[in-house]
Design a protein around this motif. Structure first.
Motif, PDB file in Angstrom:
ATOM      1  N   LEU A  59       0.830  -1.199   0.000  1.00  0.00           N
ATOM      2  CA  LEU A  59       0.000   0.000   0.000  1.00  0.00           C
ATOM      3  C   LEU A  59       0.863   1.247   0.000  1.00  0.00           C
ATOM      4  CD1 LEU A  59      -0.911   0.492   3.624  1.00  0.00           C
ATOM      5  CD2 LEU A  59      -1.094  -1.831   2.796  1.00  0.00           C
ATOM      6  N   ARG A  60       0.307   2.315  -0.534  1.00  0.00           N
ATOM      7  CA  ARG A  60       1.043   3.580  -0.502  1.00  0.00           C
ATOM      8  C   ARG A  60       0.960   4.164   0.898  1.00  0.00           C
ATOM      9  NH1 ARG A  60       2.862   4.514  -5.432  1.00  0.00           N
ATOM     10  NH2 ARG A  60       1.614   3.712  -7.142  1.00  0.00           N
ATOM     11  N   ASP A  61       2.106   4.647   1.378  1.00  0.00           N
ATOM     12  CA  ASP A  61       2.132   5.241   2.710  1.00  0.00           C
ATOM     13  C   ASP A  61       1.289   6.517   2.728  1.00  0.00           C
ATOM     14  OD1 ASP A  61       4.339   4.927   5.275  1.00  0.00           O
ATOM     15  OD2 ASP A  61       3.192   6.782   5.111  1.00  0.00           O
ATOM     16  N   ILE A  62       0.519   6.695   3.786  1.00  0.00           N
ATOM     17  CA  ILE A  62      -0.385   7.842   3.893  1.00  0.00           C
ATOM     18  C   ILE A  62       0.390   9.150   4.087  1.00  0.00           C
ATOM     19  CG2 ILE A  62      -0.735   7.875   6.415  1.00  0.00           C
ATOM     20  CD1 ILE A  62      -3.766   7.977   5.833  1.00  0.00           C
TER      21      ILE A  62
ATOM     22  N   PHE B 149      12.931  -1.798   7.638  1.00  0.00           N
ATOM     23  CA  PHE B 149      12.031  -2.285   8.683  1.00  0.00           C
ATOM     24  C   PHE B 149      12.385  -1.499   9.939  1.00  0.00           C
ATOM     25  CE2 PHE B 149      11.732  -6.530   6.496  1.00  0.00           C
ATOM     26  CZ  PHE B 149      10.361  -6.718   6.582  1.00  0.00           C
ATOM     27  N   ASN B 150      11.483  -0.706  10.457  1.00  0.00           N
ATOM     28  CA  ASN B 150      11.720  -0.099  11.764  1.00  0.00           C
ATOM     29  C   ASN B 150      11.310  -1.109  12.829  1.00  0.00           C
ATOM     30  OD1 ASN B 150      12.605   2.449  10.824  1.00  0.00           O
ATOM     31  ND2 ASN B 150      10.483   3.049  10.416  1.00  0.00           N
ATOM     32  N   CYS B 151      12.112  -1.199  13.879  1.00  0.00           N
ATOM     33  CA  CYS B 151      11.800  -2.157  14.948  1.00  0.00           C
ATOM     34  C   CYS B 151      11.965  -1.483  16.309  1.00  0.00           C
ATOM     35  CB  CYS B 151      12.719  -3.382  14.839  1.00  0.00           C
ATOM     36  SG  CYS B 151      12.368  -4.624  16.102  1.00  0.00           S
TER      37      CYS B 151
ATOM     38  N   ALA C  86      13.713   3.040  16.884  1.00  0.00           N
ATOM     39  CA  ALA C  86      13.674   3.148  15.418  1.00  0.00           C
ATOM     40  C   ALA C  86      12.381   3.823  14.959  1.00  0.00           C
ATOM     41  CB  ALA C  86      13.806   1.775  14.782  1.00  0.00           C
ATOM     42  N   ASN C  87      11.579   4.282  15.914  1.00  0.00           N
ATOM     43  CA  ASN C  87      10.312   4.954  15.587  1.00  0.00           C
ATOM     44  C   ASN C  87       9.285   4.046  14.931  1.00  0.00           C
ATOM     45  OD1 ASN C  87      10.266   7.633  16.534  1.00  0.00           O
ATOM     46  ND2 ASN C  87      11.841   8.143  15.042  1.00  0.00           N
ATOM     47  N   GLN C  88       9.261   2.764  15.311  1.00  0.00           N
ATOM     48  CA  GLN C  88       8.174   1.921  14.806  1.00  0.00           C
ATOM     49  C   GLN C  88       6.884   2.392  15.455  1.00  0.00           C
ATOM     50  OE1 GLN C  88       8.440  -2.340  15.570  1.00  0.00           O
ATOM     51  NE2 GLN C  88       6.514  -2.718  14.472  1.00  0.00           N
ATOM     52  N   THR C  89       5.886   2.724  14.636  1.00  0.00           N
ATOM     53  CA  THR C  89       4.622   3.252  15.173  1.00  0.00           C
ATOM     54  C   THR C  89       3.456   2.294  15.007  1.00  0.00           C
ATOM     55  OG1 THR C  89       4.204   4.405  13.094  1.00  0.00           O
ATOM     56  CG2 THR C  89       5.295   5.665  14.837  1.00  0.00           C
ATOM     57  N   VAL C  90       3.553   1.359  14.063  1.00  0.00           N
ATOM     58  CA  VAL C  90       2.467   0.388  13.864  1.00  0.00           C
ATOM     59  C   VAL C  90       3.002  -1.006  14.198  1.00  0.00           C
ATOM     60  CG1 VAL C  90       0.796  -0.580  12.248  1.00  0.00           C
ATOM     61  CG2 VAL C  90       1.451   1.835  12.049  1.00  0.00           C
ATOM     62  N   PRO C  91       2.409  -1.667  15.198  1.00  0.00           N
ATOM     63  CA  PRO C  91       2.936  -2.965  15.635  1.00  0.00           C
ATOM     64  C   PRO C  91       2.467  -4.131  14.757  1.00  0.00           C
ATOM     65  CG  PRO C  91       1.121  -2.336  17.056  1.00  0.00           C
ATOM     66  CD  PRO C  91       1.295  -1.212  16.066  1.00  0.00           C
TER      67      PRO C  91
ATOM     68  N   ILE D 139       4.532  -5.844  11.344  1.00  0.00           N
ATOM     69  CA  ILE D 139       5.724  -5.570  10.529  1.00  0.00           C
ATOM     70  C   ILE D 139       5.360  -5.126   9.121  1.00  0.00           C
ATOM     71  CG2 ILE D 139       7.290  -7.055  11.845  1.00  0.00           C
ATOM     72  CD1 ILE D 139       7.192  -9.030   9.448  1.00  0.00           C
ATOM     73  N   HIS D 140       6.176  -4.230   8.597  1.00  0.00           N
ATOM     74  CA  HIS D 140       5.958  -3.679   7.254  1.00  0.00           C
ATOM     75  C   HIS D 140       7.300  -3.223   6.723  1.00  0.00           C
ATOM     76  CE1 HIS D 140       5.236  -0.712  10.407  1.00  0.00           C
ATOM     77  NE2 HIS D 140       5.797   0.186   9.610  1.00  0.00           N
ATOM     78  N   LEU D 141       7.542  -3.544   5.473  1.00  0.00           N
ATOM     79  CA  LEU D 141       8.795  -3.163   4.828  1.00  0.00           C
ATOM     80  C   LEU D 141       8.559  -1.881   4.037  1.00  0.00           C
ATOM     81  CD1 LEU D 141      11.721  -3.889   4.076  1.00  0.00           C
ATOM     82  CD2 LEU D 141      10.814  -5.328   2.243  1.00  0.00           C
ATOM     83  N   HIS D 142       9.212  -0.793   4.474  1.00  0.00           N
ATOM     84  CA  HIS D 142       9.118   0.465   3.733  1.00  0.00           C
ATOM     85  C   HIS D 142       9.962   0.343   2.455  1.00  0.00           C
ATOM     86  CE1 HIS D 142       7.653   3.187   7.081  1.00  0.00           C
ATOM     87  NE2 HIS D 142       8.158   2.208   7.820  1.00  0.00           N
ATOM     88  N   VAL D 143       9.434   0.837   1.356  1.00  0.00           N
ATOM     89  CA  VAL D 143      10.203   0.954   0.111  1.00  0.00           C
ATOM     90  C   VAL D 143      10.118   2.419  -0.312  1.00  0.00           C
ATOM     91  CG1 VAL D 143      10.481   0.174  -2.275  1.00  0.00           C
ATOM     92  CG2 VAL D 143       9.556  -1.404  -0.545  1.00  0.00           C
TER      93      VAL D 143
HETATM   94  P1  5GP Z   1       6.604   2.766  11.169  1.00  0.00           P
HETATM   95  O1  5GP Z   1       6.855   4.108  11.809  1.00  0.00           O
HETATM   96  O2  5GP Z   1       5.788   1.884  12.085  1.00  0.00           O
HETATM   97  O3  5GP Z   1       7.823   2.099  10.637  1.00  0.00           O
HETATM   98  O4  5GP Z   1       5.739   3.088   9.888  1.00  0.00           O
HETATM   99  C1  5GP Z   1       4.360   3.217   9.893  1.00  0.00           C
HETATM  100  C2  5GP Z   1       3.995   3.870   8.596  1.00  0.00           C
HETATM  101  O5  5GP Z   1       2.608   3.697   8.385  1.00  0.00           O
HETATM  102  C3  5GP Z   1       4.254   5.374   8.590  1.00  0.00           C
HETATM  103  O6  5GP Z   1       5.130   5.686   7.501  1.00  0.00           O
HETATM  104  C4  5GP Z   1       2.869   5.987   8.413  1.00  0.00           C
HETATM  105  O7  5GP Z   1       2.873   7.122   7.598  1.00  0.00           O
HETATM  106  C5  5GP Z   1       2.081   4.846   7.798  1.00  0.00           C
HETATM  107  N1  5GP Z   1       0.665   4.846   8.117  1.00  0.00           N
HETATM  108  C6  5GP Z   1       0.092   5.088   9.343  1.00  0.00           C
HETATM  109  N2  5GP Z   1      -1.254   4.981   9.252  1.00  0.00           N
HETATM  110  C7  5GP Z   1      -1.528   4.668   7.958  1.00  0.00           C
HETATM  111  C8  5GP Z   1      -2.746   4.426   7.259  1.00  0.00           C
HETATM  112  O8  5GP Z   1      -3.845   4.482   7.804  1.00  0.00           O
HETATM  113  N3  5GP Z   1      -2.628   4.109   5.937  1.00  0.00           N
HETATM  114  C9  5GP Z   1      -1.414   4.034   5.291  1.00  0.00           C
HETATM  115  N4  5GP Z   1      -1.414   3.726   3.983  1.00  0.00           N
HETATM  116  N5  5GP Z   1      -0.245   4.256   5.931  1.00  0.00           N
HETATM  117  C10 5GP Z   1      -0.302   4.572   7.245  1.00  0.00           C
END
Ligand code: 5GP
Length: 114
Positions: free
Chosen positions: A29-32, A86-88, A92-97, A99-103
């Motif tokens: 998915l595209r990051d918001i 991968f933020n962990c 590392a500022n992981q905000t969503v628990p 896992i997700h690979l940022h590209v």
């Molecule tokens: P983290 O900080 O956990 O590594 O990355 C979480 C990412 O999820 C952030 O880059 C943030 O912008 C993205 N994000 C948070 N909420 C949503 C959402 O509702 N939809 C999408 N597509 N991305 C989200």
């Protein structure tokens, strides 16, 4: 039962997500809040909270996430290169628990990251 993460809700179709690729193991998915011209997230359907929760049985899945990341980078035209992250954990500022690979791509990256 633990509450579903935002990514789990998107994967389950409960809320809108800008999904550009899906298969039986992950979605992209595209990051918001994009940090580069292209910023997508490769999210496994399995809700693993962080890299610290990976087990041996997840090794193929994690490899698949990288294979998908490379395919999407190519489709997005990132010929000049891209970064995968991968933020962990909190440092590392992981905000969503989940896992997700940022590209990230489409601009010149700096190093070290902030
Ligand atoms: P983290 O900080 O956990 O590594 O990355 C979480 C990412 O999820 C952030 O880059 C943030 O912008 C993205 N994000 C948070 N909420 C949503 C959402 O509702 N939809 C999408 N597509 N991305 C989200």
């Amino acid at each position: 039962m633990t509450e579903k993460t935002i990514f789990q809700k998107i994967l389950d179709g409960e809320i809108e997500g800008d999904i550009l690729y899906e298969d039986d193991r992950c979605a992209v998915l595209r990051d918001i809040n994009p940090q580069a011209p292209t910023h997508v997230l490769v999210v496994p359907r399995k809700p693993i909270p962080s890299l610290d929760h990976l087990t041996d049985e997840d090794e193929h899945l994690v490899g698949h996430l990288f294979t998908v990341a490379a395919k999407i980078a190519s489709e997005e035209g990132l010929e000049g290169g891209y970064r995968t992250v991968f933020n962990c954990g909190p440092d590392a500022n992981q905000t969503v628990p989940h896992i997700h690979l940022h590209v990230l791509g489409g601009r010149r990256m700096s190093w070290p990251p902030g």
